[in-house]
Design a protein around this motif. Structure first.
Motif, short mmCIF file in Angstrom:
data_model
loop_
_atom_site.label_atom_id
_atom_site.label_comp_id
_atom_site.label_asym_id
_atom_site.label_seq_id
_atom_site.Cartn_x
_atom_site.Cartn_y
_atom_site.Cartn_z
N VAL A 15 47.10 48.26 56.32
CA VAL A 15 48.26 47.95 55.46
C VAL A 15 47.06 47.19 54.08
CG1 VAL A 15 49.99 46.17 54.74
CG2 VAL A 15 49.79 47.32 57.03
N PRO A 16 47.54 47.79 52.89
CA PRO A 16 46.86 47.06 51.87
C PRO A 16 47.10 45.80 51.54
CG PRO A 16 48.44 48.75 51.08
CD PRO A 16 48.44 48.77 52.67
N GLU A 17 46.23 45.12 50.56
CA GLU A 17 46.27 43.86 50.30
C GLU A 17 46.49 43.87 48.81
OE1 GLU A 17 43.83 40.60 51.59
OE2 GLU A 17 43.22 41.83 53.05
N PHE A 18 47.33 43.00 48.03
CA PHE A 18 47.63 43.07 46.71
C PHE A 18 47.38 41.61 46.36
CE2 PHE A 18 50.15 46.86 48.20
CZ PHE A 18 49.69 47.59 47.23
N VAL A 19 47.06 41.78 44.78
CA VAL A 19 46.70 40.36 44.25
C VAL A 19 46.84 40.68 42.69
CG1 VAL A 19 45.03 39.54 45.77
CG2 VAL A 19 44.29 40.84 43.69
N GLN A 20 47.53 39.58 42.20
CA GLN A 20 47.98 39.80 40.61
C GLN A 20 46.55 39.54 39.81
OE1 GLN A 20 51.12 37.55 39.23
NE2 GLN A 20 50.24 37.42 37.15
N GLY A 21 46.33 40.43 38.62
CA GLY A 21 45.10 40.11 37.87
C GLY A 21 45.45 40.81 36.40
N PHE A 22 44.39 40.81 35.91
CA PHE A 22 44.37 41.05 34.23
C PHE A 22 43.56 42.07 33.84
CE2 PHE A 22 43.11 39.65 29.89
CZ PHE A 22 44.60 39.40 29.29
N ILE A 23 44.00 42.92 33.22
CA ILE A 23 43.36 44.01 32.36
C ILE A 23 42.85 43.50 30.95
CG2 ILE A 23 43.20 46.28 31.86
CD1 ILE A 23 45.24 47.09 33.91
N LYS A 24 41.63 43.15 30.77
CA LYS A 24 41.22 42.87 29.58
C LYS A 24 41.20 44.13 28.35
CE LYS A 24 37.67 40.21 27.08
NZ LYS A 24 38.44 39.31 26.47
N ASP A 25 40.15 45.01 28.95
CA ASP A 25 39.91 46.00 27.85
C ASP A 25 39.78 47.36 28.95
OD1 ASP A 25 36.94 46.49 28.43
OD2 ASP A 25 37.20 44.43 27.01
N VAL A 26 39.85 48.43 28.28
CA VAL A 26 39.71 50.02 28.86
C VAL A 26 39.08 50.88 28.12
CG1 VAL A 26 41.79 50.59 28.23
CG2 VAL A 26 40.76 51.43 30.36
N SER A 27 38.30 51.88 28.66
CA SER A 27 37.47 52.64 27.81
C SER A 27 37.84 53.98 28.74
CB SER A 27 36.12 52.44 27.50
OG SER A 27 35.35 52.72 28.70
N GLU A 28 37.21 55.21 28.18
CA GLU A 28 37.44 56.46 28.93
C GLU A 28 36.73 56.47 30.16
OE1 GLU A 28 36.20 61.29 28.26
OE2 GLU A 28 36.21 59.83 26.67
N THR A 29 35.79 55.71 30.36
CA THR A 29 34.84 55.52 31.42
C THR A 29 35.11 54.43 32.38
OG1 THR A 29 32.99 54.54 30.42
CG2 THR A 29 33.25 57.09 30.37
N GLY A 30 35.73 53.19 31.98
CA GLY A 30 35.68 51.97 32.75
C GLY A 30 36.62 51.06 32.03
N ILE A 31 36.60 49.80 32.94
CA ILE A 31 37.60 49.00 32.76
C ILE A 31 37.03 47.52 33.14
CG2 ILE A 31 38.65 49.00 35.05
CD1 ILE A 31 41.44 48.85 33.76
N ASN A 32 37.55 46.54 32.30
CA ASN A 32 37.29 45.00 32.37
C ASN A 32 38.56 44.46 33.15
OD1 ASN A 32 36.96 42.22 31.80
ND2 ASN A 32 34.98 42.89 31.41
N ILE A 33 38.55 43.77 34.26
CA ILE A 33 39.54 43.08 35.02
C ILE A 33 39.00 41.64 35.23
CG2 ILE A 33 40.44 45.16 35.86
CD1 ILE A 33 39.63 44.71 38.44
N CYS A 34 40.30 40.83 35.46
CA CYS A 34 39.91 39.42 35.81
C CYS A 34 40.68 39.27 37.00
CB CYS A 34 40.45 38.43 34.65
SG CYS A 34 39.46 38.86 32.98
N LEU A 35 40.25 38.57 37.92
CA LEU A 35 40.91 38.30 39.22
C LEU A 35 40.66 36.88 39.66
CD1 LEU A 35 40.19 41.66 41.19
CD2 LEU A 35 42.41 40.96 40.23
N ASN A 36 41.41 36.45 40.81
CA ASN A 36 41.09 35.22 41.34
C ASN A 36 40.34 35.36 42.82
OD1 ASN A 36 41.75 33.00 39.35
ND2 ASN A 36 43.74 33.45 39.56
N ILE A 37 40.02 36.54 43.00
CA ILE A 37 39.44 36.88 44.33
C ILE A 37 37.96 37.04 44.03
CG2 ILE A 37 41.61 36.98 45.69
CD1 ILE A 37 40.72 40.05 45.54
N LYS A 38 37.07 37.08 44.94
CA LYS A 38 35.84 37.39 44.85
C LYS A 38 35.70 39.01 45.22
CE LYS A 38 33.20 33.06 44.99
NZ LYS A 38 32.06 32.34 45.51
N LEU A 39 35.07 39.66 44.45
CA LEU A 39 34.72 41.17 44.80
C LEU A 39 33.31 41.33 44.70
CD1 LEU A 39 37.32 43.14 42.66
CD2 LEU A 39 37.40 42.23 45.19
N LYS A 40 32.62 42.21 45.56
CA LYS A 40 31.20 42.48 45.49
C LYS A 40 31.06 43.72 44.70
CE LYS A 40 30.90 42.61 49.88
NZ LYS A 40 32.24 42.38 50.40
#
Length: 268
Positions: free
Chosen positions: A145-170
C-alpha cells in the motif's frame, strides 16, 4: 559534440515519448561510433525494456552542466561480445544546451506525493515493487500500500522539478504525484538527485529536493511553454509601459533621451 566522443562507461539518458507520456531511462555506453551508440541492456526486475516502432526516442549525454541531445533515434537490440545490448542509431548531429538554463517556471502549489517502500533496497520507489515469480517469497507476496504525504511544488522544467516536504528522502528515492495545470492533473514520477534543509524562518516545510523526472505527461512541456509565453508577454507590456512613461517625462523636462535597450522578444 560528436557521438563517438562519448566516453565508454559513462551514463547516458534515453527519453521515450509514448502514448501521451515521457519516460526517462538511464544506461551506460558500451560502444559508440559516428551514427550509433550501444548501451548496457536496459532492464528492470528482470524484464527487458522493449522499444516500439511508434516511440519517439532521444539520447542525452551530460558532461558537467552541458548537455548534448540526439533526437529521432531508432532503437533495437543486438549482441556485443556475446552480451545483449540496446543500440540507438542517430539521424542528425546532436544539439547542445545547458541543463541549468532549461526554462524553469514557478508553480508554488501544493499537492500529494506518494511512494512505496521497497523492502529489499530500503528505498522509497514510485512504482509498486513486486517479487519475480521465481522468488521463494512470491507465494507470500502481499500487494503493498503506498504512503502519501502533502508537499509543495516550487518550480518545474522540462527535465526536473523542485519539491518541498516534511519527510526525509535519500538520493535515489522516488515519488509519484500529480501536477495541477490548466490541462488537468498531469501525472509524474521523479527521482531525488539533490537535497537540502530549509532554514527559512516560518517555512511550512523542512526539506527541499531537486528531482529528475522518470515519467511525465507530455502535456507538461506545453504547460511550461504556455507559462513562459505569458510571463514574457507581461514583461513586454511592462517594458513598453515604462518606455512610454520615460518619453512622457523626457518631453516634460526637456531631458535628452538615452539610447534604447534592445526590445524584448518571445525568443529571449
Amino acid at each position: 559534440m560528436l557521438l563517438e566522443n562519448i566516453p565508454l562507461g559513462r551514463t547516458v539518458e534515453i527519453f521515450v515519448d509514448r502514448e501521451g507520456y515521457r519516460y526517462r531511462l538511464t544506461s551506460k555506453a558500451e560502444y559508440v561510433d559516428k551514427k550509433k551508440i550501444c548501451v548496457t541492456l536496459i532492464a528492470a526486475r528482470g524484464k527487458v525494456f522493449k522499444f516500439n516502432s511508434e516511440d519517439s526516442i532521444s539520447v542525452v549525454y551530460r558532461d558537467s552542466d552541458n548537455m548534448w541531445k540526439w533526437e529521432e533515434c531508432r532503437a533495437g537490440m543486438a549482441k556485443l561480445d556475446n552480451s545483449l545490448i540496446h543500440f540507438f542509431e542517430i539521424k542528425d548531429k546532436g544539439k547542445s544546451f545547458n541543463r541549468r538554463n532549461a526554462y524553469r517556471v514557478d508553480l508554488d502549489t501544493e499537492t500529494m506525493f506518494g511512494f512505496y517502500m521497497d523492502a529489499k533496497t530500503g528505498l522509497k520507489v514510485s512504482e509498486m515493487p513486486y517479487p519475480d515469480v521465481d522468488d521463494p517469497e512470491f507465494a507470500a507476496y502481499k500487494t503493498p500500500v503506498p504512503e502519501f504525504v502533502q508537499g509543495f511544488i516550487k518550480d518545474v522544467s522540462e527535465t526536473g522539478i523542485n519539491i518541498c516536504l516534511n519527510i526525509k528522502l535519500k538520493t535515489d528515492d522516488a515519488v509519484f504525484f500529480n501536477i495541477p495545470s490548466k490541462f488537468g492533473q498531469l501525472k509524474a514520477k521523479a527521482q531525488v538527485v539533490r537535497k537540502s534543509d530549509i532554514t527559512t524562518k516560518g517555512s511550512k516545510y523542512s526539506y527541499s529536493y531537486g528531482c529528475v523526472f522518470l515519467q511525465t505527461d507530455k502535456r507538461l512541456i506545453k504547460y511550461i511553454y504556455d507559462i513562459q509565453r505569458e510571463a514574457l508577454k507581461r514583461q513586454k507590456e511592462m517594458y513598453y509601459m515604462e518606455k512610454e512613461l520615460r518619453k512622457s517625462h523626457q518631453t516634460k523636462t526637456g531631458e535628452i533621451p538615452k539610447p534604447e535597450k534592445e526590445e524584448i522578444s518571445e525568443n529571449d
